[in-house]
Design a protein around this motif. Structure first.
Motif, PDB file in Angstrom:
ATOM      1  N   LYS A  11       0.748  -1.699  -0.213  1.00  9.16           N
ATOM      2  CA  LYS A  11       0.498   0.024  -0.173  1.00  9.16           C
ATOM      3  C   LYS A  11       0.826   1.460   0.059  1.00  9.16           C
ATOM      4  O   LYS A  11       0.279   1.898  -0.435  1.00  9.16           O
ATOM      5  CB  LYS A  11      -0.886  -0.017   1.371  1.00  9.16           C
ATOM      6  CG  LYS A  11      -1.663   1.083   1.061  1.00  9.16           C
ATOM      7  CD  LYS A  11      -2.516   0.993   2.962  1.00  9.16           C
ATOM      8  CE  LYS A  11      -1.464   1.095   3.327  1.00  9.16           C
ATOM      9  NZ  LYS A  11      -3.238   1.294   4.921  1.00  9.16           N
ATOM     10  N   ASP A  12       2.312   1.260   0.235  1.00 14.26           N
ATOM     11  CA  ASP A  12       2.915   1.910   1.004  1.00 14.26           C
ATOM     12  C   ASP A  12       3.531   2.907  -0.723  1.00 14.26           C
ATOM     13  O   ASP A  12       3.228   3.798  -0.983  1.00 14.26           O
ATOM     14  CB  ASP A  12       3.694   2.017   2.177  1.00 14.26           C
ATOM     15  CG  ASP A  12       5.044   3.768   2.349  1.00 14.26           C
ATOM     16  OD1 ASP A  12       4.349   4.262   2.373  1.00 14.26           O
ATOM     17  OD2 ASP A  12       5.844   4.011   1.864  1.00 14.26           O
ATOM     18  N   PHE A  13       3.760   1.481  -1.397  1.00 17.61           N
ATOM     19  CA  PHE A  13       5.152   1.878  -2.563  1.00 17.61           C
ATOM     20  C   PHE A  13       4.340   2.236  -3.780  1.00 17.61           C
ATOM     21  O   PHE A  13       4.211   3.531  -4.332  1.00 17.61           O
ATOM     22  CB  PHE A  13       5.596   0.411  -3.006  1.00 17.61           C
ATOM     23  CG  PHE A  13       6.273   0.867  -4.402  1.00 17.61           C
ATOM     24  CD1 PHE A  13       7.116   1.083  -4.266  1.00 17.61           C
ATOM     25  CD2 PHE A  13       5.471   0.367  -5.642  1.00 17.61           C
ATOM     26  CE1 PHE A  13       7.896   1.063  -5.412  1.00 17.61           C
ATOM     27  CE2 PHE A  13       6.231   0.732  -6.390  1.00 17.61           C
ATOM     28  CZ  PHE A  13       7.562   1.104  -6.837  1.00 17.61           C
ATOM     29  N   GLU A  14       2.530   1.739  -3.450  1.00 17.39           N
ATOM     30  CA  GLU A  14       1.218   2.019  -4.026  1.00 17.39           C
ATOM     31  C   GLU A  14       1.046   3.634  -4.117  1.00 17.39           C
ATOM     32  O   GLU A  14       0.952   4.326  -4.941  1.00 17.39           O
ATOM     33  CB  GLU A  14       0.319   1.269  -4.281  1.00 17.39           C
ATOM     34  CG  GLU A  14       0.857  -0.154  -5.371  1.00 17.39           C
ATOM     35  CD  GLU A  14       0.095  -0.956  -4.551  1.00 17.39           C
ATOM     36  OE1 GLU A  14      -1.342  -0.812  -4.269  1.00 17.39           O
ATOM     37  OE2 GLU A  14      -0.381  -2.327  -4.985  1.00 17.39           O
ATOM     38  N   THR A  15       1.474   3.791  -2.891  1.00 24.54           N
ATOM     39  CA  THR A  15       1.027   5.351  -2.483  1.00 24.54           C
ATOM     40  C   THR A  15       1.705   6.424  -2.989  1.00 24.54           C
ATOM     41  O   THR A  15       1.809   7.473  -3.344  1.00 24.54           O
ATOM     42  CB  THR A  15       0.691   5.867  -0.869  1.00 24.54           C
ATOM     43  OG1 THR A  15      -0.347   4.753  -1.097  1.00 24.54           O
ATOM     44  CG2 THR A  15       0.160   6.783  -0.612  1.00 24.54           C
ATOM     45  N   CYS A  16       3.464   5.470  -2.465  1.00 23.98           N
ATOM     46  CA  CYS A  16       4.413   6.557  -3.162  1.00 23.98           C
ATOM     47  C   CYS A  16       4.277   6.844  -4.821  1.00 23.98           C
ATOM     48  O   CYS A  16       4.957   7.938  -4.946  1.00 23.98           O
ATOM     49  CB  CYS A  16       5.430   6.008  -2.510  1.00 23.98           C
ATOM     50  SG  CYS A  16       6.175   5.740  -1.565  1.00 23.98           S
ATOM     51  N   LEU A  17       4.021   5.961  -5.288  1.00 22.73           N
ATOM     52  CA  LEU A  17       3.675   6.143  -6.987  1.00 22.73           C
ATOM     53  C   LEU A  17       3.339   7.446  -7.248  1.00 22.73           C
ATOM     54  O   LEU A  17       3.508   7.958  -8.535  1.00 22.73           O
ATOM     55  CB  LEU A  17       3.597   4.884  -7.626  1.00 22.73           C
ATOM     56  CG  LEU A  17       4.049   3.482  -7.925  1.00 22.73           C
ATOM     57  CD1 LEU A  17       3.046   2.573  -8.534  1.00 22.73           C
ATOM     58  CD2 LEU A  17       5.352   4.241  -9.517  1.00 22.73           C
TER      59      LEU A  17
END
Length: 889
Positions: free
Chosen positions: A387-393
């Motif tokens: 979830k965090d990586f997809e938010t960072c994207l």
């Protein structure tokens, strides 16, 4: 003058009257028992070295009165017991020593006076790269290539080991400096020149703090400062505040030491410990092995403290025995520490000293985690990673953002590798490295990784062949116990063969990715991922093509390699599906703490350490075969592109020059927050379109022969051109990332070096504007030497990382700091103005100076010379000039 504390000297053992120590318990001062244990070491060193010249009785009183004086910004001297260097920072140090000998001779002095007075060890660990991996002979090939690339540097270092007294060199292929220090070099208590005293160390690498985990007080300093210590000068430091970090509770069964250190790193960054000591205490410390403590102490620079100290206890004493130290010396060590009140019992709260403040962590609250994608303090629970990586994207470009348009979040690029078709997407793992002394010094996480690999292979899981996997242990002991315990075979099957003994991927020596992988990443503008068990993941550090990099424990590195992506929720999604069609989840193959401890008890034994370290200085045949000159003055080779006599001492005279006002300086670069030493002085590969590449090409080298910036730190011409050459540099004058700036007189956009050269030719001084935490990261002397050679006279920043500010001072570059509440924004600075910095005749530590702009605006800033000694260095044009004048006269 004789030592005024001679009355407290006595033998440790009446049967050995010539072996003495300063018995601090005989001070009969109630304040001593309330001092933090780390401050007791500063006190002992001050008492033992008190000569009323370099160390005065007043300094001893200031340290004894720490509870009051810690808030007074008082300066105290500290003489460490020894110095350690790695080769990236060690080569320029030996180059400086060689050049200083030349300078002393020119000034009529005796060049052989330039010698390390304080014992120094240099460990060659930064040169080897991951050029080959996933092959049985990767280690041999990488080591051969290391010697091929670095023969000149290694011959020079071998000359240094013969020409200079008190300098021991640990050859390449031996391990990583901090792990070798922990397992072999550290004494805990010194036995030298008839005296026992606490071991302490400063090193030219910010992760020197790792040794704090064993109870040896140590921290990183700039190469320039280390050279002064080697020449017998004390470090001048502000008496630090000491934050007591209380550990309580027991870690959960699935939690590793890596999870604990990443949790502590985030916590202490929030607390704010820059410039302070952190000292660990509480019953939770007794639950941690020395390897666990060393992991926590290793990442001290990432949470910003000066030192992260674990006092010596019985577990420390047991570690000395486990690692094969002489048992009689170990018993003597314990007897000394008991006599001076420096042996700790973490379960006895009556021993708890006074602290500046106390913060607490319940180890039971720690969960498995990683840190990233761009900073070590940005902890993410493993359960939140996807979830965090997809938010960072999609988030705005920054520490937690890549600003990828929403319609491109699920982009896929197809590519061919070794005749097979694969796909890459945002979040695809392309580098998975078990690397760095942070974790490879810890048998529990290394054996945990090995046991996980065994279970993964047995379950039928594999790692995709294009992922660059590697295992680079910090010492030969690691390979020994991985092999003896039977897990090495399984690590190799997943691609984690031993590729070398050195820092490797952790410092950016990750080597090339397959061309088809790079093409897919570049053409798809993909945010590809590196996962490593290291301590740094700043942008552009690990590899130019991995925009996201996550720090993780060795078992998690393998888990993400098997998954092939960071976009996985391990609790809900399988790692993979085996040949039988069965879904295999991470929980199915994760080893228990009891499993790991049983294997560790059986296979990590003293005999291994003895066998590996008894032959450490002679085992490398290629090193033994090197032919080095025997002259006391070095004969510089004008054709060399590795070793060059630096221009720092050109025109040096015995007479001091009066510091002058900096008139009409242009701003070379304007930065925001957290500009690291990686941005200022890159350690990775030399880009083919860079000024450094053009210089090397002009000297007849091909791109294959460029090697890395770190390997060429002995050549100022390369390093000046490499200054501010990071491809991820964000300069406010330019609307895209890259190592360029505006040359304001012409309006042209140029490479930073080329712009600086134009300014220099026209006689214009330069400054740099920056935000908070300027110079964070590794303690690179070239991050100060480089700007100095570019003509930078001063840096104006909101705040500095401790070591970098010290290095700027050491090179005579003025560190200026905005007044509290002010910054470039509040003052309306664009960086396009010209700056006149008024330097008054009578300088004082931390005084305000006036800055005038060509627009008519005037404001004040703090001149961050923090001590009188630093002002002395500035008047001399830097610390090395000061030492040359001292030795020549």
């Amino acid at each position: 003058m004789s030592n005024p504390f001679v009355q407290i000297v006595e033998p440790l053992d009446p049967k050995q009257p010539l072996k003495k120590f300063f018995n601090l318990s005989k001070l009969e001062d109630v304040r001593y028992a309330r001092l933090p244990f780390s401050i007791r070491i500063l006190l002992e060193a001050a008492i033992r070295n008190c000569d009323e010249f370099l160390v005065k009785k007043g300094d001893v009183e200031n340290i004894l009165n720490w509870k009051v004086m810690q808030h007074k910004n008082v300066e105290v001297p500290f003489k460490p017991a020894r110095v350690i260097l790695q080769d990236f920072t060690g080569v320029p140090a030996v180059v400086d020593f060689a050049a200083m000998r030349d300078a002393v001779k020119k000034l009529g002095g005796d060049p052989e006076k330039i010698n390390p007075i304080c014992p120094a060890d240099l460990v060659i660990d930064h040169s080897i790269q991951v050029d080959f991996n996933r092959q049985p002979d990767s280690l041999q090939k990488n080591q051969e290539l290391e010697f091929e690339r670095n023969k000149e540097r290694f011959e020079f270092l071998k000359w240094g080991s013969q020409a200079f007294k008190n300098l021991r060199i640990i050859p390449p292929g031996s391990g990583i400096i901090h792990q070798v220090n922990l397992e072999y070099l550290a004494r805990v208590v010194m036995d030298q020149d008839g005296y026992y005293y606490p071991d302490s160390v400063v090193g030219t690498d910010s992760h020197t703090t790792m040794i704090d985990g064993l109870g040896v007080l140590g921290w990183g300093v700039g190469g320039i400062e280390a050279e002064a210590v080697m020449l017998g000068q004390p470090i001048s430091m502000v008496l630090p505040e000491v934050v007591g970090y209380k550990l309580v509770g027991n870690p959960q069964p699935l939690v590793t030491s890596t999870d604990i250190v990443l949790t502590i790193t985030k916590h202490l960054r929030q607390v704010g410990v820059v410039g302070k000591f952190v000292e660990f205490f509480g019953p939770g410390v007794a639950q941690l092995s020395i390897a666990d403590r060393a992991t926590i102490a290793n990442m001290c620079p990432e949470y910003g403290a000066t030192a992260a100290y674990f006092p010596v206890d019985d577990i420390s004493i047991g570690y000395l025995v486990q690692t094969g130290r002489d048992k009689e010396k170990v018993m003597c060590t314990k007897r000394y520490l008991e006599a001076v009140g420096m042996l700790r019992d973490f379960t006895n709260s009556s021993q708890d000293p006074d602290f500046t403040q106390v913060v607490e962590l319940d180890l039971h609250t720690v969960v498995p985690c990683c840190s990233g994608p761009k900073r070590p303090q940005d902890k993410v629970a493993v359960s939140d990673m996807k979830k965090d990586f997809e938010t960072c994207l999609g988030a705005k470009q920054g520490f937690k953002g890549f600003q990828i348009a929403p319609d491109r979040h699920n982009s896929i690029m197809k590519f061919n590798f070794e005749g097979h078709d694969f796909e890459l997407a945002h979040g695809s793992v392309v580098i998975a490295a078990i690397t760095s002394c942070t974790n490879t010094s810890n048998p529990s996480v290394m054996l945990g990784a090995g046991l996980l690999a065994k279970k993964a292979v047995e379950a039928g899981l594999t790692v995709k062949p294009y992922i660059k996997t590697s295992l680079s242990p910090g010492s030969g002991v690691v390979t020994y116990y991985l092999r003896e315990s039977g897990v090495m075979h399984y690590l190799s099957q997943l691609g984690f063969d031993v590729v070398g003994y050195g820092c490797m991927t952790c410092i950016g020596n990750s080597g090339p990715l397959p061309e088809s992988v790079v093409e897919a990443i570049t053409q798809g503008d993909l945010v590809a991922v590196g996962v490593l068990s290291g301590n740094r993941n700043f942008e552009g550090r690990v590899h130019p093509n991995t925009r996201a990099n996550y720090l993780a424990s060795p078992p998690l590195v393998i888990a993400y390699a098997i998954a092939g992506t960071i976009r996985i929720d391990f609790e809900k999604e399988p790692l993979g599906i085996n040949a039988s069609g069965k879904k295999i989840f991470l929980k199915d193959i994760w080893p228990t703490r009891n499993e790991i401890q049983a294997v560790e008890r059986q296979f990590v034994i003293p005999g291994m350490f003895k066998e590996v370290y008894e032959k450490i200085e002679t085992v490398n045949k290629a090193w033994n075969a090197l032919d080095a000159p025997s002259d006391k003055l070095y004969t510089w080779n004008p054709k060399s592109t590795y070793i060059k006599s630096p221009p720092f001492f050109d025109g040096l005279t015995l007479a001091l020059q009066t510091p002058k006002t900096i008139e009409g300086a242009y701003v070379l670069l304007s930065f925001g927050d957290s500009v690291t030493t990686d941005h200022i002085s890159p350690a990775g590969n030399i880009a083919r379109n860079s000024p450094a590449a053009r210089y090397l090409t002009s000297r007849g080298l091909t791109p294959r022969e460029f090697n890395s910036y770190g390997s060429r730190r002995g050549n100022d011409a390369v390093m000046a051109r490499g200054t501010f050459a990071n491809i991820r540099l964000v300069n406010k004058f330019i609307d895209k990332q890259g190592p360029q700036t505006i040359h304001f007189p012409s309006g042209e956009t140029l490479d930073v070096f080329d712009a600086a050269e134009r300014y220099k030719q026209a006689g214009h001084p330069l400054i740099v504007l920056a935000g908070k935490e300027y110079g964070a990261g590794s303690s690179r002397d070239w991050a100060a030497k480089g700007p100095f050679l570019l003509g930078v006279k001063a840096v104006l920043a909101e705040s500095y990382e401790r070591i970098h500010r010290s290095n700027l001072v050491g090179m005579g570059v003025i560190p200026l700091q905005y007044l509290p509440g002010e910054d470039a924004g509040t003052l309306g600075l664009t960086g396009r103005e010209r700056y006149t910095i008024i330097i008054p005749e009578n300088l004082k530590p931390q005084m305000n100076v006036q800055i005038k702009l060509d627009t008519g605006k005037t404001f004040n800033a703090i001149m961050r010379f923090d001590t009188d000694v630093e002002l002395t260095y500035f008047h001399n044009g830097g610390i090395l000039n000061y030492m040359i004048r001292k030795m020549a006269s």
